[in-house]
Scaffold this motif. Structure first.
Motif, short mmCIF file in Angstrom:
data_model
loop_
_atom_site.label_atom_id
_atom_site.label_comp_id
_atom_site.label_asym_id
_atom_site.label_seq_id
_atom_site.Cartn_x
_atom_site.Cartn_y
_atom_site.Cartn_z
N THR A 18 0.83 -1.20 0.00
CA THR A 18 0.00 0.00 0.00
C THR A 18 0.87 1.25 0.00
O THR A 18 0.61 2.21 -0.74
CB THR A 18 -0.93 0.01 1.22
OG1 THR A 18 -1.76 -1.14 1.18
CG2 THR A 18 -1.80 1.26 1.27
N ASP A 21 2.56 1.61 -3.44
CA ASP A 21 1.61 2.12 -4.43
C ASP A 21 1.36 3.61 -4.25
O ASP A 21 1.26 4.36 -5.22
CB ASP A 21 0.27 1.38 -4.34
CG ASP A 21 0.36 -0.06 -4.82
OD1 ASP A 21 1.36 -0.41 -5.49
OD2 ASP A 21 -0.57 -0.84 -4.53
N GLY A 22 1.26 4.06 -3.01
CA GLY A 22 1.04 5.48 -2.72
C GLY A 22 2.21 6.33 -3.18
O GLY A 22 2.03 7.40 -3.76
N GLU A 24 4.40 5.58 -5.55
CA GLU A 24 4.42 5.58 -7.01
C GLU A 24 3.36 6.52 -7.58
O GLU A 24 3.62 7.24 -8.56
CB GLU A 24 4.22 4.17 -7.54
CG GLU A 24 5.41 3.26 -7.32
CD GLU A 24 5.16 1.83 -7.75
OE1 GLU A 24 4.09 1.54 -8.34
OE2 GLU A 24 6.02 0.98 -7.48
N ARG A 25 2.17 6.56 -6.96
CA ARG A 25 1.10 7.44 -7.43
C ARG A 25 1.51 8.91 -7.30
O ARG A 25 1.32 9.71 -8.22
CB ARG A 25 -0.17 7.18 -6.62
CG ARG A 25 -1.36 8.05 -7.02
CD ARG A 25 -2.61 7.71 -6.24
NE ARG A 25 -2.39 7.56 -4.81
CZ ARG A 25 -2.34 8.56 -3.94
NH1 ARG A 25 -2.47 9.80 -4.34
NH2 ARG A 25 -2.15 8.33 -2.65
N VAL A 26 2.11 9.26 -6.17
CA VAL A 26 2.54 10.65 -5.96
C VAL A 26 3.67 11.02 -6.92
O VAL A 26 3.69 12.11 -7.47
CB VAL A 26 2.97 10.86 -4.50
CG1 VAL A 26 3.64 12.19 -4.30
CG2 VAL A 26 1.77 10.73 -3.57
N ARG A 27 4.61 10.11 -7.15
CA ARG A 27 5.70 10.40 -8.08
C ARG A 27 5.19 10.62 -9.50
O ARG A 27 5.74 11.45 -10.22
CB ARG A 27 6.72 9.26 -8.07
CG ARG A 27 7.61 9.30 -6.86
CD ARG A 27 8.70 8.27 -6.93
NE ARG A 27 9.58 8.40 -5.78
CZ ARG A 27 10.35 7.44 -5.33
NH1 ARG A 27 10.36 6.26 -5.93
NH2 ARG A 27 11.10 7.63 -4.28
N ARG A 28 4.15 9.90 -9.89
CA ARG A 28 3.58 10.11 -11.23
C ARG A 28 2.93 11.48 -11.35
O ARG A 28 2.82 12.03 -12.44
CB ARG A 28 2.55 9.02 -11.55
CG ARG A 28 3.15 7.69 -11.95
CD ARG A 28 2.10 6.75 -12.51
NE ARG A 28 0.97 6.54 -11.63
CZ ARG A 28 0.86 5.57 -10.72
NH1 ARG A 28 1.82 4.70 -10.59
NH2 ARG A 28 -0.21 5.46 -9.97
N GLN A 29 2.47 12.04 -10.24
CA GLN A 29 1.80 13.33 -10.26
C GLN A 29 2.77 14.51 -10.26
O GLN A 29 2.37 15.64 -10.52
CB GLN A 29 0.86 13.46 -9.05
CG GLN A 29 -0.30 12.51 -9.10
CD GLN A 29 -1.14 12.56 -7.84
OE1 GLN A 29 -0.75 13.18 -6.85
NE2 GLN A 29 -2.28 11.90 -7.86
N SER A 75 -9.92 9.91 -0.39
CA SER A 75 -8.81 9.08 0.04
C SER A 75 -9.25 7.64 -0.06
O SER A 75 -10.31 7.27 0.44
CB SER A 75 -8.40 9.42 1.47
OG SER A 75 -7.38 8.54 1.88
#
Length: 88
Positions: A18, A21-22, A24-29, A75
């Protein structure tokens, strides 16, 4: 000590996944490339200090704040749940 069908460390593995994944999601943004001189939402000037501090900046402070508030409204994680509340 194994419990039920879950293997040893299964809960920690789920927590680690978890978090990964969080991250990686922030890095993509994160913005990429050169920053803009004007906000792409409201066309206000983005100060040079902000452009230097935030590489790839695309929004002024006001628009970024509004976008962050919208993103924070949803969230995917239950941060309020506790073991006690689940037992009721």
């Amino acid at each position: 000590m194994a419990t039920g069908w879950a293997g040893d460390g299964a809960v920690q593995d789920q927590i680690d996944a978890t978090i990964k994944d969080g991250i990686e999601r922030v890095r993509r943004q994160l913005a990429q490339g050169p920053g803009l001189e004007r906000c792409e939402e409201c066309d206000a000037e983005i100060p040079e200090a902000r452009r230097k501090a935030v590489p790839g900046v695309r929004l002024c402070v006001s628009c970024q704040d509004a976008q962050d508030r919208e993103a924070g409204a949803f969230s995917g994680y239950n941060r309020r749940g506790s073991k006690d509340s689940q037992l009721r």
